[in-house]
Design a protein around this motif. Structure first.
Motif, mmCIF file in Angstrom:
data_model
loop_
_atom_site.group_PDB
_atom_site.id
_atom_site.type_symbol
_atom_site.label_atom_id
_atom_site.label_comp_id
_atom_site.label_asym_id
_atom_site.label_seq_id
_atom_site.Cartn_x
_atom_site.Cartn_y
_atom_site.Cartn_z
ATOM 1 N N ILE A 67 -16.398 13.003 -23.246
ATOM 2 C CA ILE A 67 -17.149 12.003 -22.482
ATOM 3 C C ILE A 67 -16.863 12.151 -20.991
ATOM 4 O O ILE A 67 -17.767 12.033 -20.147
ATOM 5 C CB ILE A 67 -16.791 10.576 -22.949
ATOM 6 C CG1 ILE A 67 -17.214 10.361 -24.409
ATOM 7 C CG2 ILE A 67 -17.439 9.527 -22.044
ATOM 8 C CD1 ILE A 67 -18.698 10.434 -24.662
ATOM 9 N N ARG A 68 -15.627 12.453 -20.659
ATOM 10 C CA ARG A 68 -15.271 12.639 -19.250
ATOM 11 C C ARG A 68 -15.993 13.861 -18.661
ATOM 12 O O ARG A 68 -16.378 13.856 -17.489
ATOM 13 C CB ARG A 68 -13.755 12.796 -19.106
ATOM 14 C CG ARG A 68 -13.294 12.807 -17.637
ATOM 15 C CD ARG A 68 -11.788 12.619 -17.495
ATOM 16 N NE ARG A 68 -11.043 13.664 -18.210
ATOM 17 C CZ ARG A 68 -10.319 13.435 -19.306
ATOM 18 N NH1 ARG A 68 -10.257 12.206 -19.826
ATOM 19 N NH2 ARG A 68 -9.674 14.410 -19.898
ATOM 20 N N ASP A 69 -16.186 14.894 -19.475
ATOM 21 C CA ASP A 69 -16.964 16.059 -19.026
ATOM 22 C C ASP A 69 -18.368 15.629 -18.609
ATOM 23 O O ASP A 69 -18.905 16.094 -17.586
ATOM 24 C CB ASP A 69 -17.074 17.097 -20.145
ATOM 25 C CG ASP A 69 -15.756 17.794 -20.435
ATOM 26 O OD1 ASP A 69 -14.845 17.726 -19.578
ATOM 27 O OD2 ASP A 69 -15.638 18.395 -21.521
ATOM 28 N N ILE A 70 -18.970 14.761 -19.419
ATOM 29 C CA ILE A 70 -20.325 14.283 -19.110
ATOM 30 C C ILE A 70 -20.312 13.529 -17.781
ATOM 31 O O ILE A 70 -21.194 13.725 -16.933
ATOM 32 C CB ILE A 70 -20.840 13.380 -20.247
ATOM 33 C CG1 ILE A 70 -20.895 14.160 -21.564
ATOM 34 C CG2 ILE A 70 -22.214 12.802 -19.905
ATOM 35 C CD1 ILE A 70 -21.244 13.320 -22.773
ATOM 36 N N HIS A 71 -19.310 12.664 -17.611
ATOM 37 C CA HIS A 71 -19.177 11.916 -16.355
ATOM 38 C C HIS A 71 -19.004 12.864 -15.175
ATOM 39 O O HIS A 71 -19.662 12.712 -14.133
ATOM 40 C CB HIS A 71 -17.974 10.972 -16.457
ATOM 41 C CG HIS A 71 -17.622 10.305 -15.163
ATOM 42 N ND1 HIS A 71 -18.198 9.119 -14.745
ATOM 43 C CD2 HIS A 71 -16.754 10.671 -14.167
ATOM 44 C CE1 HIS A 71 -17.716 8.783 -13.560
ATOM 45 N NE2 HIS A 71 -16.830 9.703 -13.194
ATOM 46 N N ASP A 72 -18.135 13.852 -15.332
ATOM 47 C CA ASP A 72 -17.844 14.789 -14.232
ATOM 48 C C ASP A 72 -19.047 15.649 -13.881
ATOM 49 O O ASP A 72 -19.159 16.135 -12.751
ATOM 50 C CB ASP A 72 -16.658 15.680 -14.605
ATOM 51 C CG ASP A 72 -15.347 14.906 -14.698
ATOM 52 O OD1 ASP A 72 -15.295 13.770 -14.180
ATOM 53 O OD2 ASP A 72 -14.380 15.440 -15.285
#
Length: 254
Positions: free
Chosen positions: A24-29
């Motif tokens: 999910i953090r990858d998507i945010h980044d």
């Protein structure tokens, strides 16, 4: 699913909540916000449901419920098309294909995905109605919507084209949402109409029906809203008459 590529090489039963949060953090980044993260989380929910159902993991190992995503930031307040803007669209229909398409979409009150899925075989021109086959809700599927009288010439024109779907470009290529949205936005800019989204066409018809005092049950049926008053799966001639009566209350004097 493509956004979750960091999970591809992991054994499903050994994935931990930290792995999911990292995805999910990858998507945010990568610059994607709440909506994309929510869809990725939903994909994971379905995968874990499948894994539990087929005993790949025990029920207590479903960790998808613990995934955190960014909060939804409301950056745009939805508004309906006003009468002046609708008249602008009507006056542009002599020369503008997508002004016609926007009005057709608006005067059905469909969700964009429903409108884009309409096939010519589901349009009954003589009886002046169409059938929505695909919908995100049970109440929306296989519902009948009367064609608004002032959009009938547009339906006749589009039905005469050699296409399977109604929503096609001038070359007969079926429009997906992305291309439809591009045409939609460009049309509003060309006609000097303030920003709206395709989904606001649906809100606009709901408002128009309410403003003319249309029968509430008929309005719900047209829009595909669930109602305790709607129990029959099949529409009768009387039902269709009531739907047409509600739609025909809306008259534009452009």
């Amino acid at each position: 699913y493509k956004h979750l590529n960091r999970l591809y090489d992991k054994q499903f039963a050994k994935i931990r909540i930290g792995d999911l949060q990292s995805a999910i953090r990858d998507i945010h980044d990568n610059g994607a916000g709440y909506s994309t993260q929510k869809k990725a989380r939903q994909v994971l929910h379905h995968m874990y449901t499948y894994a539990v159902k087929y005993e790949i993991i025990p029920p207590e190992k479903d960790i998808s419920r613990y995934i955190d995503i960014d909060k939804d930031k409301k950056v745009y307040k939805k508004t309906i098309f006003n009468t002046r803007q609708i008249y602008k669209l009507f006056r542009a229909t002599d020369e503008h294909r997508y002004a016609k398409m926007i009005l057709m979409h608006m005067m059905l009150g469909t969700r964009p995905s429903e409108f884009l899925a309409i096939e010519k075989t589901d349009v009954k021109l003589r009886q002046r109605y169409l059938i929505i086959r695909e919908s995100k809700t049970e109440a929306g599927r296989n519902r009948i919507i009367p064609l608004h009288k002032q959009t009938l010439p547009f339906w006749i024109e589009f039905l005469a084209e050699n296409n399977k779907f109604i929503a096609c470009d001038k070359h007969g290529i079926h429009l997906n949402y992305s291309r439809f949205r591009t045409k939609f936005d460009k049309t509003l800019i060309e006609l000097n109409i303030k920003y709206h989204t395709p989904h606001e066409c649906r809100h606009t018809l709901a408002s128009l029906l309410n403003n003319v005092g249309a029968n509430i049950t008929a309005s719900k049926r047209i829009l595909g809203h669930a109602s305790n008053d709607i129990t029959e799966k099949h529409y009768t001639h009387k039902d269709l008459h009531q739907l047409k009566k509600a739609m025909d209350l809306i008259v534009f004097k452009y």
